[in-house]
Design a protein around this motif. Structure first.
Motif, mmCIF file in Angstrom:
data_model
loop_
_atom_site.group_PDB
_atom_site.id
_atom_site.type_symbol
_atom_site.label_atom_id
_atom_site.label_comp_id
_atom_site.label_asym_id
_atom_site.label_seq_id
_atom_site.Cartn_x
_atom_site.Cartn_y
_atom_site.Cartn_z
ATOM 1 N N UNK A 107 0.130 79.104 3.478
ATOM 2 C CA UNK A 107 1.311 79.968 3.571
ATOM 3 C C UNK A 107 1.008 81.305 4.239
ATOM 4 N N UNK A 108 -0.241 81.481 4.714
ATOM 5 C CA UNK A 108 -0.611 82.692 5.431
ATOM 6 C C UNK A 108 -1.234 83.770 4.572
ATOM 7 N N UNK A 109 -1.354 83.547 3.294
ATOM 8 C CA UNK A 109 -1.939 84.552 2.403
ATOM 9 C C UNK A 109 -3.461 84.529 2.512
ATOM 10 N N UNK A 110 -4.045 85.712 2.595
ATOM 11 C CA UNK A 110 -5.500 85.842 2.559
ATOM 12 C C UNK A 110 -5.895 86.202 1.136
ATOM 13 N N UNK A 111 -6.650 85.301 0.485
ATOM 14 C CA UNK A 111 -7.148 85.543 -0.868
ATOM 15 C C UNK A 111 -8.562 86.098 -0.750
ATOM 16 N N UNK A 112 -8.777 87.208 -1.452
ATOM 17 C CA UNK A 112 -10.045 87.937 -1.341
ATOM 18 C C UNK A 112 -10.687 87.990 -2.718
ATOM 19 N N UNK A 113 -11.743 87.202 -2.900
ATOM 20 C CA UNK A 113 -12.483 87.257 -4.152
ATOM 21 C C UNK A 113 -13.544 88.337 -4.077
ATOM 22 N N UNK A 114 -13.559 89.222 -5.057
ATOM 23 C CA UNK A 114 -14.500 90.341 -5.062
ATOM 24 C C UNK A 114 -15.417 90.239 -6.281
ATOM 25 N N UNK A 115 -16.313 91.168 -6.401
ATOM 26 C CA UNK A 115 -17.219 91.199 -7.543
ATOM 27 C C UNK A 115 -16.495 91.579 -8.834
ATOM 28 N N UNK A 117 -12.731 91.063 -9.381
ATOM 29 C CA UNK A 117 -11.321 90.722 -9.376
ATOM 30 C C UNK A 117 -10.900 89.954 -8.138
ATOM 31 N N UNK A 118 -9.620 89.534 -8.171
ATOM 32 C CA UNK A 118 -9.031 88.760 -7.080
ATOM 33 C C UNK A 118 -7.917 89.577 -6.442
ATOM 34 N N UNK A 119 -7.983 89.753 -5.121
ATOM 35 C CA UNK A 119 -6.954 90.459 -4.359
ATOM 36 C C UNK A 119 -6.297 89.484 -3.396
ATOM 37 N N UNK A 120 -5.139 89.888 -2.856
ATOM 38 C CA UNK A 120 -4.439 89.051 -1.873
ATOM 39 C C UNK A 120 -3.662 89.926 -0.906
ATOM 40 N N UNK A 121 -3.505 89.395 0.290
ATOM 41 C CA UNK A 121 -2.788 90.108 1.375
ATOM 42 C C UNK A 121 -2.008 89.067 2.158
ATOM 43 N N UNK A 122 -0.677 89.217 2.150
ATOM 44 C CA UNK A 122 0.174 88.248 2.840
ATOM 45 C C UNK A 122 0.677 88.751 4.184
ATOM 46 N N UNK A 123 0.071 89.793 4.685
ATOM 47 C CA UNK A 123 0.488 90.367 5.965
ATOM 48 C C UNK A 123 1.478 91.500 5.817
ATOM 49 N N UNK A 124 2.093 91.610 4.636
ATOM 50 C CA UNK A 124 3.040 92.692 4.380
ATOM 51 C C UNK A 124 2.709 93.445 3.094
ATOM 52 N N UNK A 125 2.306 92.689 2.088
ATOM 53 C CA UNK A 125 2.061 93.288 0.781
ATOM 54 C C UNK A 125 0.636 92.985 0.340
ATOM 55 N N UNK A 126 -0.002 94.007 -0.184
ATOM 56 C CA UNK A 126 -1.368 93.864 -0.693
ATOM 57 C C UNK A 126 -1.341 93.982 -2.214
ATOM 58 N N UNK A 127 -1.977 93.007 -2.860
ATOM 59 C CA UNK A 127 -2.143 93.055 -4.320
ATOM 60 C C UNK A 127 -3.603 93.298 -4.605
ATOM 61 N N UNK A 128 -3.904 94.438 -5.154
ATOM 62 C CA UNK A 128 -5.299 94.835 -5.335
ATOM 63 C C UNK A 128 -6.002 93.985 -6.384
#
Length: 1013
Positions: A107-115, A117-128
């Motif tokens: 669906x175009x969302x970039x899921x970012x696993x960090x040391x 927590x989990x973040x996501x960026x869908x091109x418009x909204x970022x969830x830290x």
């Protein structure tokens, strides 16, 4: 996985890569249709040495827009094929901590696993941070075929989270994962597999099932070529699940084809199964392994790998394999043309000739032996196998199937798996071998053309006997004759029965006329490849040339051949070129026709050679399966004409930046730019990661450009002094295989007008201009009316002046004459009674004067001058006038006329008016002043005429002088009017001693004002 024993997640990652080892390998064996080895891929590396500072590259992902995302120990980066750009969330937000795992979902969302927590960026909204995950270390991410995103967590305990839409649920099975979930994979059946601290788990459907790995830690997961789960076990190689049991997954090293690779030679850390079924193994310190068809080869930092410790592996949508290490990033791209070397089993990297024999074998001549590739096995032949020398040159298979080779030590043929030496004549070096239908074998050597019959040497024909000083490079038999080409640039010769039947030359610059390739087709046409005249076809004595004028990319052709579908292939100075069968047939029918070739160059794995591809022959061979093998310089290459790899993915196109007058603006539709923009630059990118340097662009600015502009690897368009208005910038791009993204990208923007560029300003300006035009028209109309009025007044004044002139003339001529006649008639009347004779004489004189007065009056009325004025001499005219006036009275008065200066030509009107003024002054002196003497002085100066008339009479009444005229008389006023007509001045004065002085001056050369009175 031994690195996971530490308690702190932040300290776990460096521990993953503490195992180091040296890779020692020997040349591998050449397989049957040889699988690609890592060294045969196009390889590009980015490290800090190249200016790319990423740190340890933990993970990579590609979002649908085409960007490659890199999670490094120095942050999160975005790669567009040219540069790595650090990425920060918008609005001043930040990642919870360093990124470690990445996933681009469908669906175009970039899921970012960090040391933490989990973040996501869908091109418009970022969830830290997603609160369901909390501050756990996200070790792995995967999206299954149903669209569920799975996240593996390291914690106490380890958990597995399922993300479906906006709902996140984290679970652990009964018995638990242990301290962590480290890896995820999905097999061909769609089952999810979880690599955890407690073993490998099958996660549904149904109840989760654990498959422990006793005494070992599970590293990364992937699948076998058959689609079953495959696990990398720390220090124990690779294992696959057979039923409920783990069994070793074995493969052989190319360097040791008879032995299984030992676990200590694998040390897997990251695994990837590519779309071609190849297995890529990133190791802990041993670089990168590639397994295909059960054979493995390696690639280490020694060969150019960024680093030997593997941190991540990824395959993008174009099929490029990306390797992340502790030092940087590497890209491996499959090439259309593959090079073989000693790494693939050849005895030497210098190859001389290549031959495909009827039994399906491929023979490669090198500087250190002859390699035979048959039935999947490689055999090497040197002196021990009967060759006169291991340095092998030319090859040929005769009509009986016998394989002949020339070496540095002489000629030999192959029989019973050995080579047998044969007498090849006096030549010590043989360049080409051919055979004819009569059983003769012809050898082109340095000492001449040798003929063998039934394998025995028969004769040697010196090159001088064929008219050449140098040896022939190529020899090809054709229907009882031979085609020969020579190094000296003399073209080709057709020889039959030991004599040259025909010579064919080709236009070429000095030193570039050698023939580099020669073959004869089934129709008996000879195809001649040349160094500077393209590919020539000789048929029935006629030469036709296929050159750049017909569409070839260059004119230097090394050789030509046909594939099994009839397409023409050429190796040229600019790469490998193919002309389609139908295109070729059309050119043969019409040699002026252009062809449309396909070409492959350096970026496709084809080395470029200016000199001939091979010194010995044949330089190209076609196997029964259709593959073409050829020599390029000293390298051996192969290509499959039926399966040339092509990048079929259209590159996504993005407009990244608009800069106007050194200020950047956000990329948004309907962008409004300020007035008076001078310099504008639009930057764009096409996300083809396979070969960005060959990306082609077309762009157009609607409202400015009339047509599309083309650019290769140039990613910006510049415009200067665009007028205000609405514009739409469009850009399209093609990848390295010429596949276009016709949708491209576009940006609509408006350049606002300045105050003087607005529509209302233009309307106002038009109104003002119209007003000015109207006012100008009115002014012009008024001036025209005034001019007409002045012309009318001037006409009226002219008429008045003309009437005044006639009045003056009547006064000065007729009236004055009539007055004189009256006196004469009175005198005749007084003499008539007493002196009739004298009375008659007076009357006769009066009659003559009456006739003259009538003539003068007629001329005056008609505006003509009297006969006395027709002379050009003003002085003579004055003397004549003075005599006439003096004779009218009862007594003669002397008139003295003097001239000073040189008489000059003057305007007739000036002359006439001067005479009229003089006549009025003389009449006044003679008739009214009772003068006894009159002096007339006429003086010519450089620029003016001066007239002075003096008498000794009684003068003029002072009151008359003050008023300027006597009542009822027009003499004085007429004189002044005449002076004004010619632009002169008149003065009349009476000196104290008596008499009258009249002075008149006027310019000699100024045209008189004819319209003035």
């Amino acid at each position: 996985m031994s690195a996971l024993h530490g308690p702190s997640p932040r300290m776990l990652v460096p521990g993953l890569f503490l195992a180091w080892a040296a890779l020692v390998s020997s040349p591998p064996a050449l397989a049957a249709d040889p699988p690609l080895q890592i060294a045969q891929y196009a390889h590009t590396s980015w490290t800090a040495r190249d200016g790319t500072a990423l740190g340890l590259v933990f993970a990579m992902a590609q979002t649908p827009d085409g960007y490659l995302w890199i999670a490094g120990s120095l942050g999160l980066f975005r790669f567009d094929g040219h540069q790595f750009t650090p990425w920060q969330p918008p609005g001043g937000q930040a990642l919870p901590s360093g990124p470690y795992s990445l996933l681009a979902s469908r669906d175009g969302t970039l899921w970012i696993g960090t040391f933490s927590g989990l973040s996501s960026w869908d091109g418009r909204q970022f969830t830290a941070r997603h609160p369901e995950v909390g501050r756990a270390f996200v070790t792995s991410l995967l999206e299954d075929r149903d669209g569920t995103v799975w996240a593996g967590l390291l914690g106490d305990p380890g958990r597995l989270c399922a993300i479906r839409g906006k709902r996140i649920q984290c679970d652990a099975p009964e018995g638990g994962f242990g301290g962590f979930v480290w890896s995820l994979a999905q097999d061909r059946a769609g089952q999810l597999w979880v690599g955890a601290d407690s073993g490998v788990w099958r996660w549904g459907p149904g109840t989760p099932a654990r498959h422990p790995v006793p005494g070992a830690r599970v590293g990364d997961l992937t699948t076998t070529a058959e689609g079953q789960v495959l696990a990398g076990i720390t220090s124990k190689g690779l294992w696959e699940l057979a039923g409920d049991q783990w069994v070793p997954h074995r493969f052989r090293s190319v360097s040791k084809p008879d032995e299984w690779m030992a676990d200590r030679e694998i040390k897997s850390n990251k695994l990837l199964r590519d779309r071609d079924g190849g297995l890529w193994i990133g190791t802990e310190g041993l670089g990168l392994l590639h397994v295909k068809d059960g054979q493995a080869d390696s690639f280490t930092r020694t060969e150019g790998l960024s680093g030997n410790i593997a941190c991540s592996l990824f395959e993008d949508r174009e099929g490029n394999v990306w390797y992340g290490s502790e030092r940087g990033v590497d890209r491996f791209r499959k090439l259309p043309v593959t090079t073989l070397s000693t790494r693939q089993g050849l005895p030497d990297d210098v190859t001389r000739s290549v031959l495909a024999t009827a039994d399906g074998a491929l023979w490669v001549a090198t500087n250190d032996g002859l390699a035979r590739w048959r039935d999947g096995r490689l055999s090497l032949f040197k002196e021990g196998q009967g060759l006169p020398s291991a340095q092998v040159h030319a090859q040929y298979q005769d009509a009986q199937g016998r394989h002949w080779v020339s070496t540095a030590g002489g000629l030999a043929y192959f029989a019973d798996e050995r080579f047998v030496a044969a007498d090849g004549g006096p030549s010590t070096e043989i360049y080409a071998i051919t055979g004819d239908a009569a059983g003769n074998l012809w050898l082109s050597g340095n000492k001449g053309l040798a003929r063998l019959h039934q394998g025995r040497f028969v004769e040697n024909i010196p090159w001088a006997a064929l008219g050449h000083r140098q040896q022939a490079q190529l020899v090809v038999a054709d229907r009882g004759g031979l085609w020969l080409s020579f190094w000296d640039g003399s073209g080709v010769s057709y020889v039959k029965d030991g004599k040259v039947q025909a010579n064919y030359d080709f236009p070429h610059p000095p030193g570039h006329g050698q023939v580099t390739g020669l073959r004869v087709d089934a129709d008996g046409a000879a195809w001649v490849a040349t160094g500077s005249a393209g590919l020539n076809r000789i048929k029935d004595g006629r030469i036709t040339a296929l050159t750049p004028g017909n569409g070839l990319p260059c004119e230097t052709i090394h050789w030509s051949t046909l594939d099994r579908d009839g397409h023409l292939w050429m190796y040229t100075a600019c790469g490998l070129v193919r002309v389609g069968r139908d295109d070729l047939a059309a050119w043969i029918a019409d040699p002026a026709r252009r062809v449309t070739p396909a070409s492959w160059g350096v970026s496709d794995g084809v080395p470029l050679q200016v000199t001939p591809a091979a010194y010995f022959n044949p330089p190209v061979a076609r196997q029964p399966d259709g593959k073409l093998w050829f020599i390029a310089g000293a390298e051996l290459l192969w290509a499959d004409p039926a399966n040339m790899p092509s990048n079929t993915v259209p590159p996504p196109v993005h407009i990244e930046r608009l800069t106007a007058d050194h200020q950047s603006y956000p990329i948004e539709q309907g962008l409004r730019l300020p007035p008076r923009v001078r310099d504008m630059t639009i930057e764009f990118v096409a996300l083809s990661l396979a070969d960005p340097m060959r990306t082609r662009f077309r762009y157009r600015l609607e409202g400015h450009d009339s047509d599309w502009r083309e650019a290769v690897d140039r990613r910006q368009a510049s415009y200067t002094n665009l007028p205000p208005g609405r514009y739409r910038f469009q850009v399209k791009a093609a990848n390295n295989s010429g596949v276009w993204n016709e949708d491209g990208a576009q940006l609509a923007f408006t350049i606002l007008p300045a105050f003087h560029q607005t529509a209302w300003f233009r309307v106002g300006s038009l109104v003002v201009l119209a007003g000015l035009i109207l006012a100008g028209f009115q002014i012009a109309l008024r001036l025209r009316v005034r001019r007409l009025h002045r012309q009318f007044e001037a006409t009226l004044e002219g008429r008045v002046a003309e009437r005044t002139r006639i009045a003056r003339d009547l006064h000065d001529t007729l009236l004055q004459r009539f007055n004189g006649l009256l006196l004469q008639f009175q005198a005749a009347s007084n003499l008539l009674p007493d002196r009739p004779r004298e009375s008659k004489r007076v009357l006769d004189t009066a009659i003559d004067q009456v006739a003259g007065a009538i003539t003068e009056g007629r001329d005056t009325v008609q505006g003509l001058r009297a006969s006395t004025l027709e002379t050009n001499s003003l002085a003579e005219a004055l003397r004549t006038l003075a005599r006439e006036l003096s004779s009218e009275g009862s007594r003669a008065i002397p008139v003295n006329v003097q001239v000073q200066g040189k008489p000059q030509e003057m305007h007739p009107l000036l002359r006439d008016e001067t005479v009229r003024i003089s006549g009025e002054a003389l009449r006044n002196a003679i008739r009214h002043a009772q003068a006894t003497r009159i002096d007339v002085e006429l003086r010519y100066d450089a620029r003016q005429l001066c007239l002075r008339i003096c008498d000794d009479g009684q003068g003029i009444d002072p009151e008359v002088l003050r008023r300027g005229e006597r009542e009822g008389h027009f003499g004085l006023s007429g004189m002044r009017e005449r002076a004004e007509v010619v632009g002169g001045q008149l003065s009349v004065r009476c000196p104290e001693g008596g008499g009258t002085v009249v002075e008149f001056t006027a310019p000699l050369h100024r045209p008189p004002a004819l319209t003035r009175p």
